[in-house]
Design a protein around this motif. Structure first.
Motif, PDB file in Angstrom:
ATOM      1  N   LEU A   1       4.271  16.353 -19.117  1.00  6.36           N
ATOM      2  CA  LEU A   1       5.144  16.536 -17.956  1.00  6.36           C
ATOM      3  C   LEU A   1       5.074  17.965 -17.445  1.00  6.36           C
ATOM      4  O   LEU A   1       5.051  18.212 -16.243  1.00  6.36           O
ATOM      5  CB  LEU A   1       6.584  16.169 -18.312  1.00  6.36           C
ATOM      6  CG  LEU A   1       6.856  14.657 -18.341  1.00  6.36           C
ATOM      7  CD1 LEU A   1       8.259  14.380 -18.842  1.00  6.36           C
ATOM      8  CD2 LEU A   1       6.672  14.048 -16.953  1.00  6.36           C
ATOM      9  N   MET A   2       4.994  18.927 -18.384  1.00  9.76           N
ATOM     10  CA  MET A   2       4.884  20.318 -17.954  1.00  9.76           C
ATOM     11  C   MET A   2       3.574  20.555 -17.220  1.00  9.76           C
ATOM     12  O   MET A   2       3.523  21.233 -16.200  1.00  9.76           O
ATOM     13  CB  MET A   2       5.007  21.258 -19.165  1.00  9.76           C
ATOM     14  CG  MET A   2       6.452  21.543 -19.526  1.00  9.76           C
ATOM     15  SD  MET A   2       6.643  22.196 -21.185  1.00  9.76           S
ATOM     16  CE  MET A   2       5.671  23.667 -21.099  1.00  9.76           C
ATOM     17  N   LEU A   3       2.524  19.936 -17.738  1.00  5.16           N
ATOM     18  CA  LEU A   3       1.226  20.056 -17.081  1.00  5.16           C
ATOM     19  C   LEU A   3       1.279  19.451 -15.681  1.00  5.16           C
ATOM     20  O   LEU A   3       0.706  19.981 -14.731  1.00  5.16           O
ATOM     21  CB  LEU A   3       0.169  19.335 -17.926  1.00  5.16           C
ATOM     22  CG  LEU A   3      -1.274  19.663 -17.582  1.00  5.16           C
ATOM     23  CD1 LEU A   3      -1.557  21.124 -17.845  1.00  5.16           C
ATOM     24  CD2 LEU A   3      -2.215  18.788 -18.384  1.00  5.16           C
ATOM     25  N   LEU A   4       2.022  18.335 -15.568  1.00  2.00           N
ATOM     26  CA  LEU A   4       2.152  17.671 -14.276  1.00  2.00           C
ATOM     27  C   LEU A   4       2.826  18.599 -13.266  1.00  2.00           C
ATOM     28  O   LEU A   4       2.371  18.742 -12.134  1.00  2.00           O
ATOM     29  CB  LEU A   4       2.980  16.395 -14.460  1.00  2.00           C
ATOM     30  CG  LEU A   4       3.174  15.499 -13.242  1.00  2.00           C
ATOM     31  CD1 LEU A   4       3.024  14.057 -13.668  1.00  2.00           C
ATOM     32  CD2 LEU A   4       4.526  15.683 -12.607  1.00  2.00           C
ATOM     33  N   VAL A   5       3.910  19.262 -13.706  1.00  5.63           N
ATOM     34  CA  VAL A   5       4.610  20.187 -12.809  1.00  5.63           C
ATOM     35  C   VAL A   5       3.675  21.325 -12.415  1.00  5.63           C
ATOM     36  O   VAL A   5       3.559  21.684 -11.240  1.00  5.63           O
ATOM     37  CB  VAL A   5       5.883  20.731 -13.486  1.00  5.63           C
ATOM     38  CG1 VAL A   5       6.517  21.814 -12.623  1.00  5.63           C
ATOM     39  CG2 VAL A   5       6.870  19.605 -13.730  1.00  5.63           C
ATOM     40  N   LEU A   6       2.953  21.862 -13.411  1.00  4.00           N
ATOM     41  CA  LEU A   6       2.019  22.946 -13.133  1.00  4.00           C
ATOM     42  C   LEU A   6       0.981  22.516 -12.098  1.00  4.00           C
ATOM     43  O   LEU A   6       0.689  23.236 -11.139  1.00  4.00           O
ATOM     44  CB  LEU A   6       1.327  23.381 -14.428  1.00  4.00           C
ATOM     45  CG  LEU A   6       0.282  24.474 -14.265  1.00  4.00           C
ATOM     46  CD1 LEU A   6       0.949  25.811 -14.021  1.00  4.00           C
ATOM     47  CD2 LEU A   6      -0.631  24.548 -15.467  1.00  4.00           C
ATOM     48  N   MET A   7       0.439  21.312 -12.284  1.00  2.00           N
ATOM     49  CA  MET A   7      -0.574  20.813 -11.346  1.00  2.00           C
ATOM     50  C   MET A   7      -0.001  20.690  -9.936  1.00  2.00           C
ATOM     51  O   MET A   7      -0.660  21.020  -8.963  1.00  2.00           O
ATOM     52  CB  MET A   7      -1.081  19.442 -11.806  1.00  2.00           C
ATOM     53  CG  MET A   7      -2.053  19.478 -12.943  1.00  2.00           C
ATOM     54  SD  MET A   7      -3.601  20.260 -12.486  1.00  2.00           S
ATOM     55  CE  MET A   7      -4.309  19.010 -11.427  1.00  2.00           C
TER      56      MET A   7
ATOM     57  N   LEU B   1      -1.355  22.636  -6.854  1.00  2.00           N
ATOM     58  CA  LEU B   1      -1.857  21.844  -5.751  1.00  2.00           C
ATOM     59  C   LEU B   1      -1.202  22.220  -4.434  1.00  2.00           C
ATOM     60  O   LEU B   1      -1.874  22.398  -3.418  1.00  2.00           O
ATOM     61  CB  LEU B   1      -1.578  20.375  -6.068  1.00  2.00           C
ATOM     62  CG  LEU B   1      -2.391  19.477  -5.205  1.00  2.00           C
ATOM     63  CD1 LEU B   1      -3.490  18.880  -6.023  1.00  2.00           C
ATOM     64  CD2 LEU B   1      -1.541  18.424  -4.615  1.00  2.00           C
ATOM     65  N   SER B   2       0.129  22.380  -4.460  1.00  2.00           N
ATOM     66  CA  SER B   2       0.801  22.712  -3.208  1.00  2.00           C
ATOM     67  C   SER B   2       0.355  24.091  -2.732  1.00  2.00           C
ATOM     68  O   SER B   2       0.187  24.320  -1.540  1.00  2.00           O
ATOM     69  CB  SER B   2       2.316  22.650  -3.381  1.00  2.00           C
ATOM     70  OG  SER B   2       2.706  23.474  -4.450  1.00  2.00           O
ATOM     71  N   MET B   3       0.122  25.009  -3.702  1.00  2.00           N
ATOM     72  CA  MET B   3      -0.387  26.335  -3.308  1.00  2.00           C
ATOM     73  C   MET B   3      -1.761  26.190  -2.659  1.00  2.00           C
ATOM     74  O   MET B   3      -2.035  26.778  -1.616  1.00  2.00           O
ATOM     75  CB  MET B   3      -0.515  27.234  -4.528  1.00  2.00           C
ATOM     76  CG  MET B   3       0.795  27.786  -5.015  1.00  2.00           C
ATOM     77  SD  MET B   3       0.467  28.713  -6.531  1.00  2.00           S
ATOM     78  CE  MET B   3       1.973  29.609  -6.663  1.00  2.00           C
ATOM     79  N   ALA B   4      -2.613  25.392  -3.302  1.00  2.00           N
ATOM     80  CA  ALA B   4      -3.966  25.230  -2.771  1.00  2.00           C
ATOM     81  C   ALA B   4      -3.917  24.658  -1.362  1.00  2.00           C
ATOM     82  O   ALA B   4      -4.633  25.113  -0.469  1.00  2.00           O
ATOM     83  CB  ALA B   4      -4.786  24.317  -3.683  1.00  2.00           C
TER      84      ALA B   4
END
Lengths: 329, 332
Positions: free
Chosen positions: B9-15, B19-22
């Motif tokens: 779940l933490m990885l999901l938030v990080l992604m 992603l939104s930054m990208a």
């Protein structure tokens, strides 16, 4: 399939007691040669590529021209509808003419083949190069570099690729033009090639990375390290030669996928602009008229399908030849 | 298992954050005429400038990103800081389209039903067809059934989606008049028209996707059918149905589930081509209209939502592995 596992009979004139080493390529070519469907498709493919390369010459010989407007072939009183059945097919224009302009369909088809093959081939080469280099680096370097590249790949794979390509096309094409690429279709083609490569490399990089993970533990790598070889040498002289088979298989299957994608993008209006053309553009143009002239839809569509099917069959045959254990996927 | 879940779940938030930054960086690479693009044809420099401020484009990319993220959790107003004529976009705010005078979330919400129906119907069809034909081909390996199934699959695999869509449209609707011209309605309003509209898009998507699952299922089955435990299962007299279904297929199901989950997620982000060909009012056609008639907030919103689907699907698929394949559970 099972027969493929057996090495082909020796046909060399070497003395029986002389053991002849054969490279993986010779073995693979031996297998490939006995795959009849693969060989036929390879022949068709070579023919299509030659047609694309010599399209101007062929058009000249047939007396057709992809750019020449032919007002005599269209009926200006009926909004430029081609005169005669089948989109105005005649001896002069074997596959008919374009609505409104009277440009020859056959010639445009041949020139469209050129563009589709150009985009797909260059994009495949670029994708393969980027994917291979990044995949090797990612697989060989443990820790931070590997996981950063891994996350980057996840990120790219999660992007709605078609949407991004569409959204960025206008702006990035302008950028490319401002970098010195001739305006118009040259910039648009460059954009297509670049964007396909940028979004395409992670698939191959993943495959390569997986292979490198196991290769780097092998003895020949250890011995190269022990004898003091530098990292670039280990990566590209020791490990890379072991990866050509999966890379080639991937490349032969990527090319037809890119032909399809190029057509989709041109269909959605991102690809080349008239007077140049490509399969996608011809199909997009057909939408307006195909209820009246179905050949506008079926001629480029059929050629496109034949092209992609033959490429896929050759790709399958290459895979079977290089890696008979792997199933067709 | 719970530790694994938390990590995922933490990885999901990080992604999602990355992603939104990208997406923000990518779209900010666009030349700064977004304000001009979002004000239509009758445009004056004053309107452009006003738009720039209203959209928050006078700020740096980092500030814009921050306002965007804050908007998702706390809502935002245009222009920022409120005012007498400010537009309010309540949380979760994905942006506001001045082109269409609606929040991005509203626009996506309106288009979501058609896309969900299209995706779900096609998904069920291509998974069932793909797996059944794949199993059949594997069981009849090398015989004419296998060869014809694989031949059809190759064709389906190679057909460009829009060409197939147009051909089907041409024959079924225009030439043979078997179905009326597609016009989407909600299934709760007019089920008959709904099915008549969705039937062709479903079939077209199913043909395109099923081919892949046929090939995948076949190769998975060929692999598992060669295992020793299959011989054991047959030797102990299990009915063939159990051997094929429970022993062979289930063991090879993992990659099929992976691909299926990701394809479903991709389709939920809008099948751009199929929706355009059959003029369905879904996310895909919204995206195309936002490209043709440049509408940046809508594009950002759709990109993020689609990528969100894919990332969540990735997680669900990984969790499903454990449910399908006990070997994964043991390893974890």
């Amino acid at each position: 399939m099972a027969a493929d596992l057996v090495a082909p009979p020796e046909r060399s004139s070497a003395k029986p007691d002389e053991v002849q080493g054969r490279s993986i390529w010779q073995i693979a070519w031996g297998r490939f040669r006995r795959d009849r469907a693969g060989m036929i498709c390879l022949g068709v493919l070579i023919l299509l590529v030659l047609i694309a390369i010599f399209a101007p010459l062929i058009c000249h010989l047939l007396g057709v021209d992809p750019y020449a407007l032919d007002p005599t072939a269209i009926d200006t009183e009926e909004a430029g509808k081609p005169i005669g059945p089948w989109g105005g097919a005649s001896l002069q224009h074997p596959l008919g003419v374009e609505w409104g302009t009277g440009r020859d369909i056959l010639a445009r088809l041949l020139y469209g083949l050129r563009i589709s093959l150009l985009v797909a081939t260059v994009a495949t080469l670029l994708t393969t190069a980027i994917g291979t280099v990044i995949g090797i680096i990612s697989g060989y370097s443990r820790g931070a570099v590997d996981s950063i590249i891994g996350r980057l790949m996840d990120l790219i794979l999660a992007f709605p690729f078609l949407l991004i390509i569409l959204a960025l096309s206008g702006a990035l094409t302008e950028r490319i033009t401002s970098l010195g690429v001739p305006e118009g279709n040259a910039s648009r083609i460059t954009y297509l090639i670049l964007i396909l490569s940028v979004f395409g490399w992670p698939y191959l990089a993943r495959i390569v990375r997986g292979q490198v993970l196991s290769l780097r533990e092998r003895e020949f790598v250890e011995s190269a390290i022990a004898s003091g070889a530098g990292t670039p040498r280990i990566l590209f002289r020791e490990i890379l030669p072991n990866l050509w088979a999966p890379i080639l298989v991937y490349a032969t299957l990527t090319l037809p996928a890119y032909i399809g994608t190029e057509a989709v993008l041109s269909f959605l209006g991102v690809g080349v602009l008239p007077p140049e053309t490509s399969f996608g553009l011809m199909l997009a143009d057909s939408v307006k008229y195909f209820t009246i002239i179905p050949s506008y839809l079926f001629i480029p569509g059929t050629v496109l399908v034949i092209l992609v099917v033959t490429f896929n069959l050759v790709g399958d045959a290459v895979r079977d030849a290089l890696d008979p254990k792997a199933g067709r996927l | 298992m719970s530790g694994y879940l938390v990590r995922r779940l933490m990885l999901l938030v990080l992604m999602l954050v990355l992603l939104s930054m990208a997406v923000f960086v990518l779209f900010s690479l666009l030349p700064a005429d977004v304000a001009r693009l979002s004000c239509g044809k009758a445009c004056t420099p004053e309107i452009i400038e006003a738009n720039r401020i209203r959209l928050g484009l006078d700020k740096s990319v980092i500030e814009q990103y921050w306002v965007f993220v804050k908007g998702i959790f706390a809502g935002r107003t245009y222009p920022e800081g409120g005012g007498p004529a400010a537009l309010v976009c309540a949380a979760p705010c994905l942006g506001y389209s001045f082109r269409k005078n609606a929040t991005v979330l509203q626009l996506i919400g309106e288009r979501l039903p058609a896309t969900i129906w299209l995706a779900l119907g096609a998904f069920v069809l291509f998974m069932v067809v793909g797996m059944v034909t794949g199993v059949l081909a594997a069981l009849r390996r090398g015989r004419w059934q296998d060869k014809s199934i694989m031949g059809v699959a190759l064709l389906g695999y190679s057909l460009p989606s829009f060409f197939l869509g147009l051909v089907v449209l041409f024959f079924v609707i225009i030439r043979w008049k078997l179905l009326p011209y597609p016009s989407y309605v909600s299934p709760f309003e007019n089920p008959e028209q709904f099915f008549k509209t969705m039937l062709l898009p479903w079939i077209v998507l199913a043909i395109l996707y099923a081919a892949f699952y046929t090939r995948l299922t076949r190769s998975q089955m060929l692999e598992t059918l060669g295992e020793d435990y299959i011989r054991t299962a047959r030797a102990k007299g299990l009915p063939e149905r159990t051997v094929v279904g429970k022993h062979a297929l289930r063991a090879g199901l993992t990659p099929i589930v992976t691909a299926g989950g990701l394809d479903l997620a991709g389709l939920l982000g809008g099948a751009i081509i199929t929706e355009s060909v059959f003029s369905l009012p879904g996310i895909g056609s919204l995206a195309v209209s936002a490209v043709v008639d440049p509408d940046l907030p809508v594009l950002v919103g759709i990109t993020l939502i689609t990528a969100f689907f894919v990332i969540v699907a990735n997680l669900i698929v990984d969790l499903l592995y454990a449910a399908i394949d006990p070997r994964v559970r043991v390893a974890a």
